[in-house]
Structures are given as C-alpha cells and as structure tokens.
Write an enzyme that holds these catalytic residues in place. Structure first.
Site, PDB file in Angstrom:
ATOM      1  N   SER A  44      20.921 132.181 -42.612  1.00  0.00           N
ATOM      2  CA  SER A  44      20.780 131.686 -41.429  1.00  0.00           C
ATOM      3  C   SER A  44      19.721 129.969 -41.014  1.00  0.00           C
ATOM      4  O   SER A  44      19.658 129.589 -39.973  1.00  0.00           O
ATOM      5  CB  SER A  44      19.384 132.082 -42.022  1.00  0.00           C
ATOM      6  OG  SER A  44      18.335 131.693 -42.833  1.00  0.00           O
TER       7      SER A  44
ATOM      8  N   SER B  11      21.967 132.198 -47.583  1.00  0.00           N
ATOM      9  CA  SER B  11      21.377 131.367 -46.562  1.00  0.00           C
ATOM     10  C   SER B  11      21.474 130.182 -46.551  1.00  0.00           C
ATOM     11  O   SER B  11      20.921 128.808 -45.355  1.00  0.00           O
ATOM     12  CB  SER B  11      20.074 131.985 -45.498  1.00  0.00           C
ATOM     13  OG  SER B  11      20.229 132.879 -45.161  1.00  0.00           O
TER      14      SER B  11
ATOM     15  N   LYS C 292      13.361 123.720 -41.924  1.00  0.00           N
ATOM     16  CA  LYS C 292      13.970 124.609 -41.456  1.00  0.00           C
ATOM     17  C   LYS C 292      12.872 124.827 -40.442  1.00  0.00           C
ATOM     18  O   LYS C 292      11.698 125.119 -41.719  1.00  0.00           O
ATOM     19  CB  LYS C 292      14.542 125.587 -43.004  1.00  0.00           C
ATOM     20  CG  LYS C 292      14.770 126.662 -41.600  1.00  0.00           C
ATOM     21  CD  LYS C 292      16.078 127.412 -43.126  1.00  0.00           C
ATOM     22  CE  LYS C 292      16.138 128.737 -43.024  1.00  0.00           C
ATOM     23  NZ  LYS C 292      16.921 130.188 -43.605  1.00  0.00           N
TER      24      LYS C 292
END
Lengths: 99, 486, 479
Positions: free
Chosen positions: B153, B177, B78
């Site tokens: 997210s 998330s 990420k």
C-alpha cells in the site's frame, strides 16, 4: 466449511452489522468476492492445530505495562472539535436517539 | 551528479559541509515533486510553506554548529501518519477533510531529528492493497513504467523515492506494504520488528501486524532514518522497551560466516523465472562474500495468506468502526436517523476494497464463526511463528524473493481480489511472526526491478541492515534511477 | 401455580481513580461537556490505550475482599457495536479471562438468617459517554467526558430469590466498594449502577425460565420496584398463555413499569476478540500480596468484631457497619464512653441517624463529632441528666455545635438527684391533686403515670426518673 458461498441475505446482514450501506447492484459483487475470500481462507482447515495456543500478539511473553494514575491531559476540545461535522454547545450532534 | 540523485547519507553530509542549504535542497525537490505529480500522483498533500519554514530553521541550526545527521534532510510521510495541522487522509474519502490535531510519534521523532517534511504520500486506502490502485486520490504510477503499478500500500512512498523526489519516505507494512512496493520500484524498503517503532499516530489497519518503517535508496540511508524513528513509546502499549542500537555503526561488519537460509516454500511455481534468476544471482554473490547458504523449510508458511486474510480483516473491521461521521471525517448529507448516518457515511466514505475487508472481518468474528476462522487463524499464526523460530536456530537470516513477479499493469489484477492478495505471498509471513525484513533491489526482469527479501529474527535489525549494506557495497542496483528521472 | 423468582444482578461500579482507565484524562464528575475527553477517549484515528495501574489494583482489592481467585493472566477484549456514546465503535472490556474469578458475599436477611450469594466474576472495562436529548429538537448531543472512566462490572450468580434479597446484596456490594475506597457509590451521579436479570419458574423446576434484563436502575428503591413489577408482568404473561421474550427492558420510575428497549441493537453480536492494542495483564503473586496488605477491615469482619467487642446484636452490628465512616464514628463514640457500648449504639442508630436523615447529611458531615456525642453519653451514664433530657441537649448541640456540658450548665438541665427535693415535689403534687390521689389509692393504678408526669413538670423534667419512681411509689401507697 465446504460451502463458502454467501447469499444476498447474509451479505445484507453482515453489511448491517458493519453499518455499511450497499446499493443493490453491489450486493452480488460482494457476494462473489467474499465467497472467494472465504474459499481461500478455508485452506486453514487442513492445518493440524490440536493443542496449539492461539497467537494474539506477535511477541510472545510480552505483558501489559501499567500506567501511573495521574491526570496528564488538559482541555483542548475546541481544537479537536474543528474536525467535527456537527457540534453545538460543545456536544457532538447526531440524529436523535430514542431510548 | 544532480542533487536529487544523492543518497540521504550524501545529502546529510552535504548539508553539514554547507555545500548547499536545506532551503535550496527543499526548493529543488519540491519542484521535482510538482513536476512529477501529473504523471506519478505519488503525493496527496504537498506542504510547501511548512517545508520552507522547517528548512530555514534547519539551516540556522547547521549554521550555529548545532544539528545532527538528519538536520535539514527532506522527507516524505505516508499519509497514514498523523501530522499536526496537516491533512491526513489515509488515501480515503473518509478522511478527505481531516486535519490531524497531533503528530504521530514517528513524525515527532523525525521532526525532532531535524528532517523537513515535503508532503504526504499517496497510498492504498487505509493501507489495504498491493498496487496503490484503491486510493480515493487515484492510482500511483511506477516511475520505471507509468502503465504499471508501483505496488502497495505504500506505493506513493516507493514511487517518490524511486523517482528521487525525496531521499526517504516513511511507510507502513502490514502484509508487505513496505517491501513489495520497494521491490517493484527498485528501492530499499525496511520493515522493523513489531514493537520496534511506535504505532501511536499511525492510523491502524491491523493492530497486531502493522509496523512503521522507511523506504529509501539504500540500507545505509535506512539505518540513519531507522535510528531516529525507532524507540520505546509509553503511549503505545505494544511498543517494546529496548534500547535502540546505532544502526549506522553496525553496517560495516563483514559478511563472512553469515548463515543464509533459503526458504524452500518461496521458490515455488508462482515465482517468475526471471525473478528467480536474479534472486539466485544475488545469493551467489553472498556466497562469494563469505556467506553460507542452506535450504530451510517452513512447512506452514503456505498458510500465511489464508491466516492473514482472517486476522487482518478481523482487526480492521474493528479498527475502522470509529469512522462513523460523528466526531471527524466524512458525514453523509442529511441523515434520516442514526442508522442512516452510520450506513451512508461509511458506505459513501469507504472504497470497495475497504468495505470488502470490513465485511470479511465482521463475518469471521461473528457468532458461530469465531472458532472456525479467527481462532483457527491465530493458531496457524503460532505454527508459522514457531516454524520461523526453528529456522532461526539454524540460520542467521532467511533470503528469497520479495514478490512473485515484477510490476504489473494497472487494472490487470483488480477483477479478482485473490489475485491481488497473492502478491503478498512471500511477505505476509514476517508480519504474522512480527519479524524484521527488508527488500533490496537485486537486478532486473526485463526493464523492471526485482527485489531480494531478507528476513531476520526479532530485533535483528542490525544484522539485516548489515547484510543488505554488504550486498549494496558490491552492487549498484540500488543506485539505478528510472529512465527520465535521473 | 407457585412461582419462584430468580434474579441475578450486574453491578457497574465506577472506580475512583484520578485518571481514566486507558488515558490520562480526568475522571471528575460534572465538568462542562467534552472538556475531559482527549484524543484517546474520542477514539481519534491513530490513538492507543495504555492501562491505568490504579484501576487494576482496585479490581484486585475487590476480588480479594470477596474471596475470589485473582487471574494471574487476564485479557482485554473488544466488544464491538455501534452507538454514538461509544466513540471507537467498540468497548474495551474483558470477556473470556476476567481479572477476578468466582467469589461470594454473605447477606443478612430480615429474619436474621445469612445467605451466601455467589459472584460469577468481576472484570475491568471502560465506560461510555452520555447522550443528551434535552433542548435539541431533532438531535441528540454526545458528551464524551465519561467515556473511558474505569468500571468494575460485578456479576452475581442467579442466586437471589426475591427483591429483598436483591436489595440486600446490592447494599452489601455498595458498602463493600466504599469500604475498599474503590468507588464512591454515588448512585445519583451514576458511579454505581445496576442491571437486573429477572426470570420466574414454577417452584420445584430445576431449569431457569427465560430472563429479561432490566436497565436504568439507579436507586435501591427503583431496583425493588422494578423487580416486583417485572415478576408480576412475567407471571401474568405466562399464566395468560404467553412466553417471556429474552430482551432488554428499561425501568420507567414515573410510570413504575418496565418497557422493552427499541433502539439498542436488535440481536447483539458483539464479536468479542482479544484487543490487539493491549497485551495480556499479568498479576504477580507479589503484587497481589501487596494489595492484600492494603485491605482495610472488611464490613463483615468489623461487624463480627463489634458484636463481640461491644456485645452488640448481629443486627445492630450490621447497621453500624453499613459504612466505614459510620463504623468508625460509632467506635470513636464507644471508646470515648467506655463501658457503655449499648448506649453508644442506641444513640448512633437512633437520635444521630434521625438527625442526619432529617437534614440529608452523611455521617462525615455530622453536626456532632464523636467526642461530642461521647461527652453527652457520659452525662447520661453518670446520672447528670436523664435520657429524656439528653434528647433535648442533643438537639441543642446539633443546632449550635456546642458541647453537652456547656448546654447543660447554661440551661440548668442537671438532673435532680436530691431525694429531699424530689420528695417535696411529690408532696406538692399529691397535695394539689387529692382526687387523683384518692382514686389511685382506691385501685386506679394507671394514675401512676399521671403523677410521674406532674412531678416531672414541676421539676422541669429534671427529676431522676429512677429515684422519682421509687419515692413516688412509696409516698402514693402511704409510706
């Protein structure tokens, strides 16, 4: 906490405290969304929290570890300053600060 | 079966048995990634050169008989994890030009374990969002239906794994998330106990809530990656000094006798009917496998969203103060003076949701409001954590839905932030209490995946992985690949 | 209208650790810009603070030395504001739960009276970097070497009532932190800084007046001048019908005035909250006991001991214990010349201190070692040389580094104690000065000094003064 709406002046003050430039058109947008959030958050009022200790960390009972006093870092400023927007003579430059 | 639909465990075995090389595998996945970008937009950066170099090195390790489980296995990170020499953006214009000078501990550990980094995944800006629509680099799309959001997210990580662009992607979870996008994309997302995985190099959103974890296709895969990611880090004061068990070895324990608590508060009016049916079917399967179900109530849980939306913005308003145009990141053109430098760099560098949360946080911490908001929220946080403690005295794990609905249309929830925030209604509690939790696919609502959430007490990662794996041995939801991506 | 001054001092002492409070960067002064600022100090994305145990122990040491309670649990808090020398946009400090709670220090005033000054608290925090303005036209240059250096902020109660008291308190704290070896006290380098909160009120009024905070005080002299100036300014203002505004003012030593600061935050809302990256600091009784056992003899204890052990006045004892090194030096001298503590005290406070001041040296760099000074004092005590000659010997020792005996021998400075020699010298002087002799015998007693001087000249100053006096008196009066 009944009235959770914020006026434009308050938005301006918060934005300045947070150093965020808002265009005039944005102010009512943030006024609206922040007011909604504060309304949501206002539900906390109904919780009975008398005598409850605030929880700053999710793992209760954990305590801060202490580090030995050794110098472990070397100078890498040239590498770090590759990311800097404005550097001169190894100093980070900002518009002049008058004291 | 194509190489890209193999699980991580299968790929690791295949590499070790030299059925294929890491370079071949890397090439194949990079090609898929490139092809998928225009549609899914799951990545911000694709690191071809680095990937091939790492893959070649891994192949040499394997050839010489060295290497371990993860040697040569491709992975995505990420874009919130600092990766040395590689752009790290957090999905924000503020860091569009930022090349991290160091590796996050998680990245370093996975590198040391032999993984091959293919790229950095797209995400909601600074991890603030539940739909991956706030990224400076454009939204990510759900591979199950590209008109829909993948969740957020960690939307890029979830979409990439769902579309089989990589067998695993690291992700972070502050209010859901990891779990929420995993549920919306039909993959497995694991959030460890707070302090289990180092936060050093994991760019902070809300420090007392953030935790790094992994999204992959199965609990078994998650166990392999987590085993390498977890561990004490002296650079992180909140990192817990506790040995990391062999999560893979713990997977095989039988499920009979497992006491499952059904959270009364999770089966509320907001839960979509089809989602609920899938959850109840999953629970029925657990019962057939020998688990025992009982209802538990966490009466303060409904306050988790209000509490979160005080604590998280408060912490982020402070954490993001370092983005000021002075030492790194975006700087506005021709600042007139210092105040202008700050205001415009931050005003232009941050997107709307980030600014919204910074302002909320600034407000709730400000003079006169601290007690009513911040302190109150921290007290409610303790009530919620105590509720969980009491529940875990009666049951081994809690189960329920991960999300109230399946994936929704892009743009459908962006008008009112509250609507978006309520997507996290079932996931936030675990963050407030620092508990480990996982989402596993448990069926479909129409054509869209539904996620089952399992929450455990602190440091019960083995128990959670075991419970998830037991379910995945009996079902194949986790093996389903979105149409067109198989 | 009679006015009373009320002063509280906030002292920031840089703790003498090797590495910074939250990172492993070096703290050494004077490094080239930004060469001692690592990713944690720079506030880079993703970095985290880890607490330096030595800084904690130093804070505990200070707390114990002022008789304060050490908080068993203390919390680090973020103080949020924007300034270029503050990389994270917040300073990690302590707010509601500081590591050191209430304590006190005694100060001795000029009239010898003692006053107890309360210390509200002392807490740990990190220092900010520096802004440099020289040579950069439209810019300021930020150097973050200093960012992250550990500070102990020591806050006094508003118990000080004059600039003199403030200086006495500040010096006491300065002495103490150096005794404890937790701070080098170097004010030019900024390791010991002081802000003064100053207000005035009509004498007899219970409540405090509005106070102004004065910053940029990096010498004892400046603190004194700034306070005097500020008090006068406030009194003038109030007597002229105005009101004192609570604000931060900067002291300008060139103009000897205080000015309102403009660029720092207008209304500071620091939004303090517990730092989520740091866990509560727990200090066990065992650790505190360990630190307590490491405490050196404190200045007050040493002064009291000197006063009783060496029969010194409280004032002298105070001067000699102003620094640990000076106290140790004096004690070594006194022990090296037993039975003559007053002599030792006079010479250390007198000639030695004067020479150190003249050459701008600290006691550690003294050109005379303690044994050397003892050696000199021995020769006074045993009558080999007079006190006056000793001063000459001292100067020679100071510039050459040689021992007293060597110089006395080489220069033939041994005192003349042979009464026969002295008598002959007296006789010669009397013979050469018949007029003065007659005047003296006629009643001009003041001429005694003249004869003393002449005999001393004749004997190159080496005549034993006591003997000279006695013999001269006898002979002048005709005996």
């Amino acid at each position: 906490m009944a009235d959770t709406s914020l006026d434009a002046a308050q938005i301006g003050a918060i934005a300045h405290l947070a150093r965020l430039d808002l265009r005039p058109a944005e102010v009512p947008v943030y006024q609206d969304s922040l007011s909604r959030i504060l309304s949501l958050v206002g539900e906390l009022e109904r919780a009975d929290t008398g005598g409850v200790t605030p929880m700053a960390h999710p793992l209760s009972g954990s305590v801060q570890r202490l580090r030995e006093d050794h110098v472990t870092e070397r100078d890498h400023h040239e590498r770090y300053q590759l990311n800097a927007p404005r550097v001169e003579a190894a100093l980070y430059l900002v518009p002049k600060v008058i004291e | 079966m194509s190489i890209h639909t193999k699980t991580l465990a299968e790929l690791a075995l295949g590499l070790r048995n030299k059925e294929f090389s890491s370079v071949e595998l890397t090439r194949a996945l990079l090609a898929r990634i490139e092809a998928a970008q225009p549609t899914l937009n799951a990545l911000v950066s694709i690191t071809q050169d680095g990937a091939f170099a790492q893959a070649a090195a891994a192949d040499r390790e394997i050839a010489s008989g060295r290497g371990s489980t993860l040697t040569g296995v491709p992975i995505l990170h990420k874009d919130l994890f600092c990766t040395e020499g590689v752009r790290t953006t957090c999905g924000s214009r503020m860091l569009d030009n930022f090349i991290a000078p160091y590796d996050a501990t998680v990245v370093a550990k996975l590198k040391a374990a032999g993984t091959v980094m293919l790229g950095k995944t797209n995400m909601d800006e600074f991890a603030m969002g539940s739909s991956n629509e706030t990224s400076f680099y454009g939204p990510v799309r759900n591979p199950w239906n590209v008109e829909l959001v993948p969740g957020g997210s960690s939307g890029g990580s979830a979409a990439a794994v769902a579309a089989r662009l990589a067998p695993a992607a690291t992700a972070t979870d502050t209010g859901g998330s990891i779990r929420q996008p995993a549920a919306l994309c039909g993959v497995t997302g694991f959030k460890p106990t707070y302090g289990r995985v180092s936060r050093y190099g994991m760019i902070a959103f809300a420090s007392s809530l953030d935790q790094g974890g992994v999204i992959c296709a199965s609990a078994e895969d998650a166990a392999i990656v987590l085993r390498a990611m977890a561990g004490f880090d002296p650079r992180d004061s909140t990192s817990v000094d506790r040995p990391v068990p062999d999560y893979v070895a713990a997977l095989q324990m039988p499920l009979s006798g497992l006491k499952i608590g059904l959270l009364k508060e999770f089966f509320d009016a907001g839960l979509d009917a089809q989602n609920e049916r899938r959850i109840r079917e999953a629970l029925a399967l657990y019962e057939r496998l020998g688990a025992r179900l009982q209802e538990v109530s966490l009466p303060n849980l409904p306050l988790s969203v209000p509490a979160y939306y005080v604590v998280a913005p408060a912490e982020c308003s402070s954490n993001l103060a370092r983005f000021d145009g002075v030492r790194f990141g975006y700087r506005c053109e021709q600042p007139r003076d210092l105040t202008d430098l700050y205001r415009r760099s931050r005003g232009e560098g941050f997107g709307a949701e980030v600014k919204r949360r910074i302002m909320t946080g600034t407000y709730v911490l400000s003079a006169g409001y601290y007690d009513a908001y911040y302190l109150k929220a921290q007290k409610v946080r303790r009530l919620i954590a105590d509720d969980f403690d009491r529940a875990f005295a009666q049951v081994d794990v809690l189960m329920g839905p991960t999300t109230p609905t399946a994936a929704f249309e892009l743009g459908s929830k962006t008008a009112d932030p509250i609507t978006m925030y309520l997507n996290d209604i079932y996931t936030i509690g675990a963050n407030l209490a620092g508990l480990p939790a996982v989402s596993v696919p448990c069926g479909f609502a129409g054509n869209l995946p539904v996620g089952l959430q399992i929450i455990g007490p602190h440091f019960a990662e083995e128990r959670l992985l075991n419970a998830a794996h037991g379910y995945q041995r009996e079902t194949d939801w986790h093996s389903r690949v979105p149409p067109g991506w198989d | 209208m009679e006015w009373e001054t009320v002063i509280g001092l906030e002292i920031h002492a840089q703790l003498a650790t090797r590495s910074k409070i939250f990172s492993g960067s070096a703290t050494a002064y004077g490094a080239p810009p930004n060469t001692q600022a690592n990713l944690v100090d720079l506030g880079y994305p993703g970095v985290l603070p880890v607490l330096n145990g030595a800084a904690v122990r130093m804070a505990v040491k200070f707390g114990l030395a002022i008789g304060a309670e050490i908080a068993p649990v203390s919390v680090f808090a973020r103080k949020n504001y924007f300034y270029p020398d503050l990389p994270k946009g917040y300073q990690i400090s302590q707010y509601e739960l500081p590591v050191v709670a209430r304590g006190a220090l005694s100060i001795v005033l000029e009239d010898g009276s003692e006053k107890r000054i309360g210390i509200t608290r002392a807490h740990l925090e990190e220092d900010a970097g520096k802004s440099l303005h020289e040579g950069l036209a439209r810019y300021s240059g930020i150097d973050l070497n200093r960012a992250g250096t550990p500070l102990l902020e020591i806050v006094s109660e508003p118990d000080l009532r004059s600039a003199r008291e403030a200086i006495a308190y500040m010096k006491k704290v300065h002495t103490l932190v150096r005794y404890l070896e937790i701070c080098d006290g170097n004010m030019q380098e900024g390791s010991f800084r002081c802000d003064a909160n100053v207000s005035v009120r009509p004498r007899g009024q219970g409540s405090f007046g509005t106070r102004a905070e004065i910053k940029n005080l990096n010498s004892f002299r400046f603190v004194e001048k700034a306070i005097h100036h500020e008090v006068a300014r406030q009194i003038d203002l109030i007597e002229g019908g105005g009101r004192v505004v609570q604000e931060t003012r900067l002291y300008d030593p060139d103009r000897d005035e205080t000015r309102s600061m403009r660029t720092k935050e207008e209304a500071n809302d620091y939004r303090y909250f517990p730092d989520p990256d740091l866990l509560p600091l727990e200090l066990s009784p065992a650790l505190i006991a360990e630190v307590r056992s490491e405490l050196p003899e404190l200045p007050d204890q040493k002064a009291a001991r000197f006063a009783s052990q060496y029969a010194l006045s409280a004032y002298d004892a105070g001067v000699l214990t102003a620094s640990r090194e000076l106290g140790d030096y004096f004690e070594a001298v006194a022990k090296g010349c037993p039975g003559e503590p007053k002599l030792a005290a006079n010479w250390v406070m007198g000639e030695l201190s004067a020479a150190l001041n003249r050459d701008g040296l600290e006691i550690g760099a003294s050109r005379l070692s303690a044994p050397q000074l003892s050696g000199l004092l021995h020769r006074i005590a045993d009558g080999t040389i007079s006190g006056k000659i000793a001063k000459e010997v001292f100067e020679a020792m100071w510039s050459s580094g040689r021992d007293a005996d060597a110089i006395i021998a080489e220069k033939g400075l041994k005192q003349i104690t042979d009464s026969g020699v002295i008598e002959r010298a007296i006789d010669e002087v009397m013979a050469r000065n018949p007029g003065q002799l007659a005047d003296y015998r006629a009643g001009k007693d003041k001429l005694f000094g003249f004869f003393v001087g002449q005999v001393m000249k004749a004997t190159q100053g080496k005549a034993n003064p006591a003997q000279l006096n006695e013999l001269l008196k006898r002979k002048l009066s005709g005996g």
